[in-house]
Design a protein around this motif. Structure first.
Motif, short mmCIF file in Angstrom:
data_model
loop_
_atom_site.label_atom_id
_atom_site.label_comp_id
_atom_site.label_asym_id
_atom_site.label_seq_id
_atom_site.Cartn_x
_atom_site.Cartn_y
_atom_site.Cartn_z
N ASP A 143 0.83 -1.20 0.00
CA ASP A 143 0.00 0.00 0.00
C ASP A 143 0.86 1.26 0.00
O ASP A 143 0.56 2.23 -0.69
CB ASP A 143 -0.92 0.01 1.22
CG ASP A 143 -2.16 -0.85 1.03
OD1 ASP A 143 -2.17 -1.68 0.10
OD2 ASP A 143 -3.10 -0.70 1.82
N GLY B 28 -5.78 2.24 3.64
CA GLY B 28 -5.52 2.47 2.24
C GLY B 28 -6.76 2.32 1.39
O GLY B 28 -7.02 3.11 0.47
N HIS B 29 -7.55 1.29 1.67
CA HIS B 29 -8.75 1.06 0.87
C HIS B 29 -9.75 2.20 1.08
O HIS B 29 -10.39 2.66 0.12
CB HIS B 29 -9.39 -0.27 1.27
CG HIS B 29 -10.50 -0.68 0.34
ND1 HIS B 29 -10.28 -1.10 -0.95
CD2 HIS B 29 -11.84 -0.71 0.53
CE1 HIS B 29 -11.43 -1.38 -1.52
NE2 HIS B 29 -12.39 -1.15 -0.65
N PHE C 39 -5.64 -1.56 -2.74
CA PHE C 39 -5.03 -1.38 -1.42
C PHE C 39 -5.58 -2.42 -0.46
O PHE C 39 -6.78 -2.71 -0.45
CB PHE C 39 -5.27 0.04 -0.91
CG PHE C 39 -4.68 1.09 -1.80
CD1 PHE C 39 -3.32 1.37 -1.76
CD2 PHE C 39 -5.46 1.77 -2.72
CE1 PHE C 39 -2.75 2.32 -2.60
CE2 PHE C 39 -4.91 2.73 -3.55
CZ PHE C 39 -3.55 3.00 -3.50
N GLU D 141 -8.32 4.29 -2.38
CA GLU D 141 -8.82 3.45 -3.48
C GLU D 141 -9.56 4.24 -4.55
O GLU D 141 -9.25 4.12 -5.75
CB GLU D 141 -9.74 2.35 -2.92
CG GLU D 141 -10.18 1.32 -3.95
CD GLU D 141 -9.17 0.21 -4.15
OE1 GLU D 141 -9.24 -0.49 -5.18
OE2 GLU D 141 -8.30 0.03 -3.29
#
Length: 228
Positions: A152, A207-208, A202, A212
């Protein structure tokens, strides 16, 4: 007499601060009083690699950004051993020649040699080597916290502002300046499509959630420009 406007201040050299971060990481892994060679010459060698003239994106600035994103993700306790993730970041593009396809493997072997010389035990060396190799696919297993944080952090550039992403894409094109335009566009477009087809770019929750959507928008924009 009119005063002459001062020009912009020269950018500070990031290498001393990076070297200090390297020393702190090595000390955290092996202990500040551990026997073995001093870590400072290794920082000098690695920073010299990251400063090589063939690099336009994979530079000291990229290393700094990856380390900064690792620090950000470290606050969320995703990684099993964040210091080993930091070591892997230092090595993940330490060997980089754009015309070759074995940079990750050569970087992993460099990490294996250097960290053994520094006195790290086999388990820690093996984990850093595994993480460096993982940056070839950026596809960590679901339970791989160390791998998720490193991947990530490395891919975080995809989630920059449109201007930041455009600068990244331009730097990548510069590195591959030896590739003819039509060939580059076709290969790059295929890579972008493969990334967009992933269920998730990610793997950490942070991160997601935060990167994203913007990353996918940037990837689609670049792809549209490539196939116009």
């Amino acid at each position: 007499m009119a005063s002459v406007p001062a020009g912009p201040a020269p950018a500070a050299d990031p290498r001393p601060a990076l070297a200090a971060r390297w020393v702190a990481t090595v000390d955290a892994v092996r202990g500040p009083d551990a026997p073995g060679p001093a870590p400072e010459p290794y920082a000098e060698n690695l920073l010299g690699r990251w400063d090589e003239p063939q690099r336009a994106y994979h530079t000291v600035a990229h290393l700094t950004a990856v380390l900064d994103r690792i620090d950000l993700l470290a606050a969320h306790s995703y990684a099993e051993d964040i210091e080993l993730v930091r070591l892997a970041a230092w090595f993940h593009d330490a060997v980089y020649l754009p015309e070759r396809d074995n940079n990750e493997e050569r970087s992993a072997r460099l990490a294996e040699r250097a960290l053994a010389e520094l006195g790290l035990d086999e388990r820690r060396v093996a984990e850093v080597v595994r993480l460096v190799r993982l940056t070839l696919s950026h596809d960590p297993a679901d339970a791989d916290g160390n791998g998720a944080v490193l991947c990530d952090a490395d891919l975080g550039v995809l989630a920059g502002s449109p201007e930041e992403y455009a600068a990244y894409a331009s730097a990548v094109r510069t590195e591959y300046g030896f590739v003819e335009g039509e060939t580059f566009r076709a290969v790059r477009a295929e890579l972008l499509l493969q990334m967009l087809e992933r269920p998730a770019l990610f793997r950490t929750e942070y991160g997601h959630r935060h990167w994203e959507e913007q990353a996918r928008q940037n990837l689609r924009t670049e792809l549209d420009l490539l196939v116009m």
